[in-house]
Design a protein around this motif. Sequence first.
Motif, PDB file in Angstrom:
ATOM      1  N   GLN A  95       3.049  -2.191   8.681  1.00 46.17           N
ATOM      2  CA  GLN A  95       3.871  -1.520   7.684  1.00 46.17           C
ATOM      3  C   GLN A  95       3.137  -1.489   6.342  1.00 46.17           C
ATOM      4  O   GLN A  95       2.156  -2.216   6.136  1.00 46.17           O
ATOM      5  N   PRO A  96       3.612  -0.664   5.387  1.00 47.31           N
ATOM      6  CA  PRO A  96       2.963  -0.618   4.066  1.00 47.31           C
ATOM      7  C   PRO A  96       3.137  -1.907   3.261  1.00 47.31           C
ATOM      8  O   PRO A  96       2.395  -2.123   2.305  1.00 47.31           O
ATOM      9  N   GLN A 152      -8.449 -13.706   5.703  1.00 48.95           N
ATOM     10  CA  GLN A 152      -9.724 -13.172   6.154  1.00 48.95           C
ATOM     11  C   GLN A 152      -9.563 -12.187   7.309  1.00 48.95           C
ATOM     12  O   GLN A 152     -10.488 -11.429   7.609  1.00 48.95           O
ATOM     13  N   LEU A 153      -8.401 -12.169   7.947  1.00 46.80           N
ATOM     14  CA  LEU A 153      -8.156 -11.323   9.111  1.00 46.80           C
ATOM     15  C   LEU A 153      -7.239 -10.145   8.794  1.00 46.80           C
ATOM     16  O   LEU A 153      -6.805  -9.445   9.712  1.00 46.80           O
ATOM     17  N   VAL A 154      -6.943  -9.922   7.522  1.00 43.69           N
ATOM     18  CA  VAL A 154      -6.065  -8.819   7.145  1.00 43.69           C
ATOM     19  C   VAL A 154      -6.805  -7.495   7.293  1.00 43.69           C
ATOM     20  O   VAL A 154      -7.964  -7.362   6.874  1.00 43.69           O
ATOM     21  N   THR A 155      -6.151  -6.513   7.898  1.00 45.56           N
ATOM     22  CA  THR A 155      -6.734  -5.188   8.092  1.00 45.56           C
ATOM     23  C   THR A 155      -5.904  -4.143   7.350  1.00 45.56           C
ATOM     24  O   THR A 155      -4.704  -4.314   7.120  1.00 45.56           O
ATOM     25  N   TYR A 156      -6.596  -3.067   6.992  1.00 48.51           N
ATOM     26  CA  TYR A 156      -5.925  -1.917   6.368  1.00 48.51           C
ATOM     27  C   TYR A 156      -6.218  -0.686   7.214  1.00 48.51           C
ATOM     28  O   TYR A 156      -7.368  -0.444   7.595  1.00 48.51           O
ATOM     29  N   SER A 157      -5.187   0.100   7.512  1.00 41.78           N
ATOM     30  CA  SER A 157      -5.328   1.307   8.318  1.00 41.78           C
ATOM     31  C   SER A 157      -4.907   2.516   7.504  1.00 41.78           C
ATOM     32  O   SER A 157      -3.827   2.524   6.909  1.00 41.78           O
ATOM     33  N   SER A 158      -5.778   3.516   7.484  1.00 45.25           N
ATOM     34  CA  SER A 158      -5.455   4.770   6.799  1.00 45.25           C
ATOM     35  C   SER A 158      -4.488   5.579   7.652  1.00 45.25           C
ATOM     36  O   SER A 158      -4.706   5.771   8.833  1.00 45.25           O
ATOM     37  N   ALA A 214       0.855  -1.194   0.000  1.00 42.53           N
ATOM     38  CA  ALA A 214       0.000   0.000   0.000  1.00 42.53           C
ATOM     39  C   ALA A 214       0.883   1.233   0.000  1.00 42.53           C
ATOM     40  O   ALA A 214       2.063   1.178   0.373  1.00 42.53           O
ATOM     41  N   SER A 215       0.304   2.370  -0.407  1.00 45.53           N
ATOM     42  CA  SER A 215       1.072   3.616  -0.466  1.00 45.53           C
ATOM     43  C   SER A 215       0.610   4.646   0.549  1.00 45.53           C
ATOM     44  O   SER A 215       1.405   5.486   0.977  1.00 45.53           O
TER      45      SER A 215
END
Length: 240
Positions: free
Chosen positions: A203-204, A221-227, A182-183
Amino acid sequence: MRLGRRALCVLVLLLACASLGLLYARTREAPGLRAPLALWAPLQGPTKPELPDLVPEPRYAHIPVRIKEQVVELLSGNNCSCESSAGSLHLPFQRQVQAIDFTKAFDPEELKAASASREQEFQAFLSRSQSAADQLLVAPANSPLQYPLQGVEVQPLRSILVPGLSLQAVSGQEVYQVNLTASLGTWDVAGEVTGVTLTGEGQPDLTLASPGLDQLNRQLQLVTYSSRSYQANTADTGQP
């Protein structure tokens, strides 16, 4: 001269008293309004949120998972709840944030009709404000990774579970591995699956590897993304 100073002091004192009286009158409740139920107060004590997305599919129910409480708390931060608390002390010059239950102003039949009307208005608003690009679209596992193409939204500086991640690879391999990049945000997991190696949590760039395909899919299924960037109307393109 002495009399003039005394008159000036009396005038300043009268202005101060008048200002305090006006301030007190403005902070009091306006006549004719219903008395509030109670003052607003945040929920007392930490509560574990119910996250149905953490419930595994039946085929992955046998795989043990160690939940990461600090990540789950970030997911629960996307929701808010308000409660009323009675027995608070009313100070004369303190503005109070008050909660009023407006449903008490309706009869049961009127409340039912009003709720249906508001729901209809809300659905009409969604149909006007949303487009086809807002719908969740998951790419089929041709790469062989299955991932969302569009429709995944996260509030600035918030976290979400990433839907639709799955690896449909040919069984029999020694190690299955998925790389996520991710960027504008970071990756993490809401739980750690036994037998899956994680590199780059928070981390990204996140790497997930496991000799078991079912274990890796349960972990996906448990992967999260944080802004991590407070930018409105901005899209982050993740690279699997």
